[in-house]
Design an enzyme around this catalytic site. Structure first.
Site, PDB file in Angstrom:
ATOM      1  N   HIS A  63       0.823  -1.220   0.000  1.00  0.00           N
ATOM      2  CA  HIS A  63       0.000   0.000   0.000  1.00  0.00           C
ATOM      3  C   HIS A  63       0.852   1.264   0.000  1.00  0.00           C
ATOM      4  O   HIS A  63       0.366   2.320   0.374  1.00  0.00           O
ATOM      5  CB  HIS A  63      -0.926   0.006   1.232  1.00  0.00           C
ATOM      6  N   HIS A  64       2.122   1.150  -0.418  1.00  0.00           N
ATOM      7  CA  HIS A  64       2.968   2.357  -0.400  1.00  0.00           C
ATOM      8  C   HIS A  64       2.436   3.392  -1.373  1.00  0.00           C
ATOM      9  O   HIS A  64       2.707   4.575  -1.241  1.00  0.00           O
ATOM     10  CB  HIS A  64       4.431   2.013  -0.709  1.00  0.00           C
ATOM     11  N   ARG A  65       1.702   2.936  -2.388  1.00  0.00           N
ATOM     12  CA  ARG A  65       0.971   3.846  -3.281  1.00  0.00           C
ATOM     13  C   ARG A  65      -0.409   3.270  -3.503  1.00  0.00           C
ATOM     14  O   ARG A  65      -0.571   2.051  -3.535  1.00  0.00           O
ATOM     15  CB  ARG A  65       1.678   3.968  -4.624  1.00  0.00           C
ATOM     16  N   LYS A  69      -3.128  -2.469  -7.605  1.00  0.00           N
ATOM     17  CA  LYS A  69      -3.493  -2.801  -8.989  1.00  0.00           C
ATOM     18  C   LYS A  69      -2.995  -4.176  -9.365  1.00  0.00           C
ATOM     19  O   LYS A  69      -1.880  -4.554  -9.017  1.00  0.00           O
ATOM     20  CB  LYS A  69      -2.828  -1.763  -9.908  1.00  0.00           C
ATOM     21  N   LYS A  93       6.631  -4.561 -10.541  1.00  0.00           N
ATOM     22  CA  LYS A  93       6.359  -4.184 -11.927  1.00  0.00           C
ATOM     23  C   LYS A  93       5.968  -2.707 -12.010  1.00  0.00           C
ATOM     24  O   LYS A  93       6.493  -1.955 -12.815  1.00  0.00           O
ATOM     25  CB  LYS A  93       5.203  -5.061 -12.404  1.00  0.00           C
ATOM     26  N   LYS A 105      -3.297  -8.776  -6.672  1.00  0.00           N
ATOM     27  CA  LYS A 105      -3.704  -9.794  -7.644  1.00  0.00           C
ATOM     28  C   LYS A 105      -4.899 -10.545  -7.097  1.00  0.00           C
ATOM     29  O   LYS A 105      -5.050 -10.689  -5.880  1.00  0.00           O
ATOM     30  CB  LYS A 105      -2.563 -10.791  -7.870  1.00  0.00           C
ATOM     31  N   SER A 364      -3.127  -0.081 -18.572  1.00  0.00           N
ATOM     32  CA  SER A 364      -4.199  -0.011 -17.564  1.00  0.00           C
ATOM     33  C   SER A 364      -4.151   1.331 -16.833  1.00  0.00           C
ATOM     34  O   SER A 364      -5.187   1.931 -16.531  1.00  0.00           O
ATOM     35  CB  SER A 364      -4.036  -1.125 -16.519  1.00  0.00           C
TER      36      SER A 364
END
Ligand code: GLU
Length: 473
Positions: A63-65, A69, A93, A105, A364
């Site tokens: 959750h650092h950003r 996704k 990635k 994921k 995405s």
């Protein structure tokens, strides 16, 4: 050392190999490595007169950003550690290609080819509902996308289900990417992973010194290529490498078997043949290999091997039989850490998944930006640019007294449509990320392979985010 399955264990080994080359505090490294949230759900689905209990997961690795996704996989092999490994790879990635998301994921343990469309819709909508209930989906929270066994159709169901619960949310379309274009999707998302693989391999092949070490000429043109898997990623990789890179596809494998033809296989004709006959076997002019032998395709003579199917394909059992000099990981995790050690010892160039298949999440990101801005790329500036270029051409014509023909004028004055802008943004991302990663190897002499360099790149970027938050010493 804790015991993990082959895939997750390999991801952790790759992480530890790279972590040694950073100056980060062990506490930060532990935080970067850990999967923050692991949600396992079970829900019932009525199939005919039966009730089936479906096992599913969503893992948010970091959750650092935010948002987090990553795709959702539908496969019989889904298990918790597989989803954890894939979520971990997503964080790295995103960091490598500078996409400002944490990694996540999802996985649903079903064989999608065994269910009807109606049942798959029920499964997808129920899975989404479970995520909504736990606040694990939303444009600012966690944004799923397609992966193995899912595509635009499933993403449309997810969007529709999410919207039903959040009718007042103006940015609801950003809750999932990979949607059909008429449902808030973006042009170029379907081909994005394969196209990114092409840009990545092309960039690696353009490095003269690296090619010399392998005894190869620079450039992708004329290089022979074997592709494992003709799904979304494999088929676009093969066709774009053939068409835009002039690579020669000599071998292909799929679930039903494999084919090999050193003279080259026209990938479009092969895809057509498979559509008609349901199989690649007996493709005219090529040697066919039955289902049980299909993995030997990995060992065929070629310059570039592209595993574009699933994880754990090149392991301690077959790594020393691989003849390709370059291995481009289009799939996630196709080489285990033990397999990699063997390949590196033999001097192979491995272009790692965390960089090479990041084109999917990159586009995405563009889709998510489009959804938040509520406007298609190119809408504001295409005509303006076109008119400006047109004025230029007219000016040059007047100054020189020479005229360009209509075709030349069209070519010179074209403004960017959404697809042009997406492709150009993707190319820029892959080229810049490759060169930044390659530079790490020049800066840190002890980092001698691209995967370690890519992981160092990711760990340093995520680490600096944590430092900036002031959480760590
Ligand atoms: N499933 C893809 C991957 O493994 C794409 C993820 C995304 O677009 O969020 O990278």
């Amino acid at each position: 050392m804790e015991k993990h399955d082959k895939f997750y264990g390999s991801v952790l080994n790759f992480f530890e190999n790279a972590a040694q080359h950073t100056n980060l505090h062990r506490g930060i490294l532990e935080q970067i490595r850990a999967c923050n949230s692991v949600y396992r759900m079970r829900f019932p689905i009525k199939v005919g007169k039966d009730v089936k209990v479906i096992e599913a997961y969503r893992v948010q690795h970091s959750h650092h950003r935010l948002p987090t996704k990553g795709g959702i996989r539908y496969s019989n092999h889904v298990n918790q550690e597989e989803v954890m490994a894939l979520a971990t790879l997503m964080s790295f990635k995103c960091a490598i290609v500078d996409v400002p998301f944490g990694g996540a994921k999802g996985g649903v343990k079903v064989n999608p080819w065994e269910y009807s469309e109606y049942e798959l819709e029920k499964i997808t909508r129920r899975y989404t509902t479970e995520l909504v209930k736990r606040n694990m989906i939303g444009p600012s929270i966690d944004v799923p996308a397609p992966d193995y066994g899912t595509g635009a159709r499933e993403m449309a169901w997810i969007y529709d289900t999410y919207r039903a619960f959040n009718e007042k949310e103006i940015d609801a379309a950003g809750c999932v990417t990979g949607k059909p274009v008429n449902q808030g999707g973006i042009r170029g998302r379907t081909e994005a992973t394969g196209r990114g693989v092409f840009y990545g391999i092309r960039e690696a092949c353009n490095n003269k010194a690296d090619m010399k070490k392998l005894g190869l000429e620079p450039g992708i043109a004329g290089k022979t290529m074997v592709v494992q898997g003709l799904g979304n990623v494999g088929s676009y990789t093969a066709s774009i490498c053939q068409e835009e890179g002039d690579a020669i596809i000599v071998g292909v494998s799929e679930v039903e078997g494999a084919i090999y033809d050193p003279k080259g296989i026209d990938i479009h004709k092969l895809l057509e043949f498979r559509k008609e006959t349901g199989s690649i076997i007996n493709y005219p002019g090529a040697k066919s290999f039955p289902k049980d032998d299909r993995k030997t395709v990995l060992e065929f003579e070629c310059d570039i091997l592209v595993p574009a199917a699933l994880e754990n394909q090149i392991t301690i059992d077959n790594a020393d039989r691989i003849k390709a000099k370059i291995i481009g990981e289009a799939a996630n995790g196709p080489i285990t850490s033990e397999g990699e050690a063997i390949l590196l010892k033999k001097g192979k160039l491995i272009i790692p998944d965390v960089f090479l298949n990041a084109g999917g999440v990159t586009v995405s990101y563009f889709e998510w930006l489009k959804n938040l801005s509520h406007i298609r790329f190119g809408r504001m500036d295409k005509r303006f640019n076109q008119n400006t270029y047109d004025n230029f051409v007219t000016l040059v014509e007047n100054m020189t007294g020479k005229k360009v023909n209509n075709l030349e004028r069209e070519f010179l004055t074209k403004g960017g449509d959404e697809i042009d802008i997406v492709r150009s943004g993707l190319e820029e991302t892959m080229v810049t990320s490759y060169n930044y990663t390659r530079e790490i190897m020049s800066r840190k002499r002890k980092v001698t392979d691209l995967r370690t360099a890519a992981f160092v790149n990711a760990i340093e970027k995520i680490g600096s985010d944590y430092m900036a938050m002031g959480i760590f010493p």
